[in-house]
Design a protein around this motif. Sequence first.
Motif, mmCIF file in Angstrom:
data_model
loop_
_atom_site.group_PDB
_atom_site.id
_atom_site.type_symbol
_atom_site.label_atom_id
_atom_site.label_comp_id
_atom_site.label_asym_id
_atom_site.label_seq_id
_atom_site.Cartn_x
_atom_site.Cartn_y
_atom_site.Cartn_z
ATOM 1 N N TYR A 28 0.665 -1.302 0.030
ATOM 2 C CA TYR A 28 -0.344 0.056 -0.174
ATOM 3 C C TYR A 28 0.939 1.593 0.082
ATOM 4 N N THR A 29 1.956 1.621 0.469
ATOM 5 C CA THR A 29 2.942 2.501 1.228
ATOM 6 C C THR A 29 3.218 3.048 -0.872
ATOM 7 N N GLU A 30 3.645 1.572 -0.663
ATOM 8 C CA GLU A 30 4.301 1.888 -2.214
ATOM 9 C C GLU A 30 3.655 2.190 -3.672
ATOM 10 N N ALA A 31 2.316 1.703 -2.899
ATOM 11 C CA ALA A 31 1.403 2.118 -4.442
ATOM 12 C C ALA A 31 0.875 3.579 -3.822
ATOM 13 N N TYR A 32 0.902 3.840 -2.885
ATOM 14 C CA TYR A 32 0.410 5.189 -2.783
ATOM 15 C C TYR A 32 1.509 5.946 -3.532
ATOM 16 N N PHE A 33 3.093 6.050 -2.677
ATOM 17 C CA PHE A 33 3.997 7.304 -3.238
ATOM 18 C C PHE A 33 3.494 6.976 -4.847
ATOM 19 N N LEU A 34 3.312 5.906 -5.355
ATOM 20 C CA LEU A 34 3.647 5.846 -6.881
ATOM 21 C C LEU A 34 2.575 6.526 -7.322
ATOM 22 N N HIS A 35 1.497 6.244 -6.906
ATOM 23 C CA HIS A 35 0.373 7.422 -7.208
ATOM 24 C C HIS A 35 -0.033 9.022 -7.074
ATOM 25 N N GLY A 36 0.700 9.212 -6.093
ATOM 26 C CA GLY A 36 1.124 10.590 -5.932
ATOM 27 C C GLY A 36 2.081 10.709 -6.709
ATOM 28 N N LEU A 37 3.492 10.243 -7.194
ATOM 29 C CA LEU A 37 4.422 10.486 -8.338
ATOM 30 C C LEU A 37 3.740 11.117 -9.620
ATOM 31 N N ALA A 38 2.721 10.083 -9.367
ATOM 32 C CA ALA A 38 2.106 10.032 -11.255
ATOM 33 C C ALA A 38 1.292 11.052 -11.303
ATOM 34 N N VAL A 39 0.325 11.379 -10.167
ATOM 35 C CA VAL A 39 -0.265 12.329 -10.500
ATOM 36 C C VAL A 39 0.494 13.387 -10.145
ATOM 37 N N GLN A 40 1.808 13.977 -9.503
ATOM 38 C CA GLN A 40 2.375 15.221 -9.450
ATOM 39 C C GLN A 40 2.985 15.213 -10.941
ATOM 40 N N THR A 41 3.107 14.337 -11.595
ATOM 41 C CA THR A 41 4.357 14.605 -12.918
ATOM 42 C C THR A 41 3.481 15.278 -13.843
ATOM 43 N N ALA A 42 1.981 14.823 -14.227
ATOM 44 C CA ALA A 42 0.981 14.884 -14.777
ATOM 45 C C ALA A 42 0.428 16.529 -14.494
ATOM 46 N N GLU A 43 0.573 16.797 -13.603
ATOM 47 C CA GLU A 43 0.572 18.481 -13.678
ATOM 48 C C GLU A 43 1.690 19.188 -13.603
ATOM 49 N N ALA A 44 2.499 18.437 -13.333
ATOM 50 C CA ALA A 44 3.942 19.200 -13.911
ATOM 51 C C ALA A 44 3.873 19.152 -15.182
ATOM 52 N N THR A 45 3.656 18.322 -15.634
ATOM 53 C CA THR A 45 3.673 18.079 -17.329
ATOM 54 C C THR A 45 3.141 19.397 -18.347
ATOM 55 N N ALA A 46 1.365 19.217 -17.033
ATOM 56 C CA ALA A 46 0.531 20.548 -17.863
ATOM 57 C C ALA A 46 1.052 21.656 -17.504
ATOM 58 N N GLU A 47 2.193 21.829 -16.151
ATOM 59 C CA GLU A 47 2.534 23.486 -15.891
ATOM 60 C C GLU A 47 3.344 23.876 -17.208
ATOM 61 N N TYR A 48 4.066 22.600 -17.575
ATOM 62 C CA TYR A 48 5.355 23.234 -18.108
ATOM 63 C C TYR A 48 4.711 23.609 -19.791
ATOM 64 N N LEU A 49 4.314 21.943 -20.483
ATOM 65 C CA LEU A 49 3.297 22.811 -21.566
ATOM 66 C C LEU A 49 2.378 24.116 -21.322
ATOM 67 N N HIS A 50 1.507 24.459 -20.241
ATOM 68 C CA HIS A 50 1.785 25.777 -20.498
ATOM 69 C C HIS A 50 2.946 27.049 -21.285
ATOM 70 N N GLN A 51 3.601 26.427 -19.944
ATOM 71 C CA GLN A 51 5.265 27.549 -19.640
ATOM 72 C C GLN A 51 5.130 27.843 -21.813
ATOM 73 N N HIS A 52 5.339 26.365 -22.459
ATOM 74 C CA HIS A 52 5.623 26.411 -23.622
ATOM 75 C C HIS A 52 5.047 26.854 -24.483
ATOM 76 N N ILE A 53 3.568 27.102 -23.494
ATOM 77 C CA ILE A 53 2.698 27.698 -25.075
ATOM 78 C C ILE A 53 3.198 29.415 -24.203
ATOM 79 N N ARG A 54 3.124 29.895 -23.331
ATOM 80 C CA ARG A 54 3.413 30.772 -23.487
ATOM 81 C C ARG A 54 4.638 31.786 -24.078
ATOM 82 N N HIS A 55 5.717 30.681 -23.914
ATOM 83 C CA HIS A 55 6.713 31.009 -24.402
ATOM 84 C C HIS A 55 6.243 31.283 -26.392
#
Length: 134
Positions: A28-55
């Motif tokens: 369970y601990t590893e599963a939820y760590f992975l889940h959190g990492l995946a959610v944050q990776t999606a959010e970080a990718t969205a922010e990166y893409l937003h910055q790219h669009i601005r550029h």
Amino acid sequence: MDVVAFQVVTVGQTATGKFETLYDAGEYTEAYFLHGLAVQTAEATAEYLHQHIRHELGIPDGQGKRYSWGYPAVPNLGDHRKVFDLLPAEKELGMSLTRAFQLIPEQSTAAIIIHHPQAKYYSTGESRVDQLTR
């Protein structure tokens, strides 16, 4: 002239599958760590893409906002269907929607990006506190 951008970002179904495998194995601990990492990776990718669009548009850093459906500014999750009609999320990213218009895989985001200098976050309806205290 004004410009609006739409984005759909996903970490992919592999993250969900790995989470389920770990969870089913009692990790369970590893599963939820992975889940959190995946959610944050999606959010970080969205922010990166937003910055790219601005550029690409020559818009200063920090100008404009990224609004995702299901939050107070754009609460109607049904609009995810409209975004999927505009962007190749199903064909190119392997994404889908639930009957309630939630994104699958869960570790995904969809947004409309408004770059007007006065764009800000706001609510179009009652707050959750107002809804719970009626």
